[in-house]
Design a protein around this motif. Structure first.
Motif, short mmCIF file in Angstrom:
data_model
loop_
_atom_site.label_atom_id
_atom_site.label_comp_id
_atom_site.label_asym_id
_atom_site.label_seq_id
_atom_site.Cartn_x
_atom_site.Cartn_y
_atom_site.Cartn_z
N CYS A 1 1.09 -1.09 -0.14
CA CYS A 1 -0.02 -0.04 -0.08
C CYS A 1 0.86 1.49 0.03
N ARG B 1 -14.06 -0.88 -0.41
CA ARG B 1 -14.62 -1.63 -1.16
C ARG B 1 -14.63 -0.87 -2.69
N TYR C 1 -8.29 -5.04 3.22
CA TYR C 1 -8.51 -3.48 2.40
C TYR C 1 -9.55 -2.60 3.15
N CYS D 1 -2.39 -0.95 -4.16
CA CYS D 1 -3.47 -1.61 -3.77
C CYS D 1 -4.27 -2.38 -4.67
N HIS E 1 -4.13 -2.22 4.21
CA HIS E 1 -4.04 -1.71 2.88
C HIS E 1 -5.29 -0.71 2.63
N GLY F 1 -6.60 0.18 -0.03
CA GLY F 1 -7.74 -0.26 -1.17
C GLY F 1 -8.21 0.62 -2.15
N LYS G 1 -4.28 -6.56 -5.58
CA LYS G 1 -5.56 -7.15 -5.76
C LYS G 1 -5.81 -7.87 -6.80
#
Length: 446
Positions: free
Chosen positions: A323, A366, A363, A347, A340, A342, A351
């Motif tokens: 991250c 979303r 994360y 990131c 992280h 996210g 992912k």
């Protein structure tokens, strides 16, 4: 702005912890002066003094001074175009007579790396005191490769690959930390704890070396990789081996998601052009070790899939951290304690790379949360990525953009262009796996 190093001094922090401080004076455009310094922890590298060429230590000092200047001057206040700053730096430094004839090449390298305009002038003489330590060489002897070890997933894969593929070799893991940014040191320690039971005797990790600025006003840190590599070169020259910089090609190339991101959001810390420029400088100053990124034409997902021990990688991958905004917990709307964020591009790449594997990474955001925050700063990278994926890009379009980014006279430009295509596929696959109607509809995939 005019900058100069004013003196060197040694600071005793106790228990054999000596620090070299290079004092720096910065004359800002408004004629005010700020004082800072570059601080280098000596005891982890003092063993090599007199065994590695002196120029490797001067390169480390130079990189630390550059890092200190980079961190002291805020871009948003002193840039001439919204990003780039102008630095005219007078550097008193050991081995100045080696660096002075190639000032132009060094300035070009630094300017490309940080996105600023550097004009460095090297002068001397300068004397630096390195304390002597009684240290056995049994752990250090037998090194066959030096690898940068940041605590991220790519450096983890680089270490696993080398150890697994070279059973008779011994890998030296070079690490750096800055007390203003404590996260990476913790990541490194967690991974080394795993390595002790798996790869005992196959690697050497003496600990992370502290190199930090006196002031931490600017956090973009574009110059950090030169310092990281300089530490590695001290060991590599001693061991008569090479240095690897494990970084996936997508991040190394850092193809801009939009034209506006060609400078400010395009880090060049392991860019192919930077590594080429660095190689030219190293040859000119007599350093034999070569610096390369064996993953420069692989996506992060391809690094995962081709890892020499993928099962072990997946087992410990949550101990690594990719991250770029890990400390911004106030913007982690779905999980405030996540490791992280996210929402940054590192990131996203992580992912995407782990799709199809067990991913225990936590994360903070979303995708649907980011999608619903359009216009907020936290969603900037996410929407830049979505708009990038919506574009119809041909190989010719990609190659033109790569040339704009400085990749001229690269005979393998098609390889890098194809890397961008595969990166887009990897990111799109991640979005489609998330299976959110609103996002896939935005992309025009419904």
């Amino acid at each position: 702005m005019k900058i100069k190093t004013t003196s060197y001094r040694t600071l005793n922090k106790g228990k054999k912890d000596f620090r070299l401080l290079a004092d720096i004076s910065i004359n800002l455009p408004d004629n005010s002066i700020i004082e800072t310094y570059a601080e280098i922890q000596l005891h982890p590298i003092a063993y090599f003094y007199g065994k590695s060429p002196n120029i490797t230590f001067s390169l480390l000092i130079l990189s630390a001074i550059v890092y200190a200047v980079d961190r002291a001057v805020k871009r948003n206040e002193y840039s001439i175009d919204g990003w780039s700053r102008e630095f005219e730096v007078e550097i008193n430094i050991p081995e100045y007579e080696v660096l002075h004839p190639i000032e132009d090449k060094i300035n070009s390298l630094l300017s490309f790396l940080t996105g600023d305009y550097w004009t460095c002038h090297f002068k001397g003489p300068a004397r630096v005191y390195y304390p002597r330590y009684r240290s056995g060489s049994s752990l250090i002897d037998g090194i066959t490769q030096v690898s940068l070890f940041s605590g991220g997933m790519d450096s983890l894969i680089g270490a696993i690959d080398y150890i697994e593929n070279h059973p008779e070799g011994k890998l030296f893991l070079t690490s750096h930390y800055d007390s203003y940014m404590s996260g990476p040191k913790s990541d490194q320690s967690k991974l080394i704890k795993c390595f002790k039971s798996k790869y005992n005797g196959k690697y050497c990790y003496p600990g992370a070396v502290l190199v930090q600025p006196g002031l931490s006003n600017e956090l973009s840190c574009r110059s950090r990789s030169l310092m990281f590599i300089s530490l590695a070169l001290i060991v590599a020259e001693y061991a008569a081996c090479d240095v690897i910089v494990p970084e996936n090609g997508s991040v190394s190339l850092n193809f801009p998601l939009s034209a506006s991101r060609r400078a400010s959001c395009s880090t060049r810390t392991t860019h192919p052009k930077f590594l080429r420029q660095l190689g030219e400088v190293l040859k000119l100053i007599g350093i034999k070790a070569e610096v390369s990124n064996p993953y420069e034409k692989r996506t992060k997902g391809e690094m995962v899939q081709n890892c020499a021990n993928r099962d072990y990688l997946i087992h410990i991958v949550d101990k690594s951290n990719s991250c770029g905004k890990r400390g911004m917990h106030q913007f982690m709307y779905d999980n405030h304690s996540a490791t992280h964020c996210g929402h940054c591009m590192p990131c996203m790449y992580r992912k995407a790379a782990l799709i199809g594997n067990v991913d225990n990474t936590t994360y903070g955001n979303r995708f649907i949360t980011l999608f619903n925050k359009k216009g907020d700063k936290v969603a900037e990278d996410f929407y830049a990525m979505l708009d990038f994926l919506k574009k119809d890009l041909t190989i010719s379009d990609i190659k033109r953009e790569l040339r704009i980014a400085g990749m001229v006279n690269f005979n393998d430009l098609d390889d890098y262009a194809n890397l961008v295509v595969r990166t887009r596929t990897e990111l799109l696959n991640m979005i489609m796996k998330d299976n959110n109607y609103s996002i896939t509809n935005y992309l025009g995939k419904i």
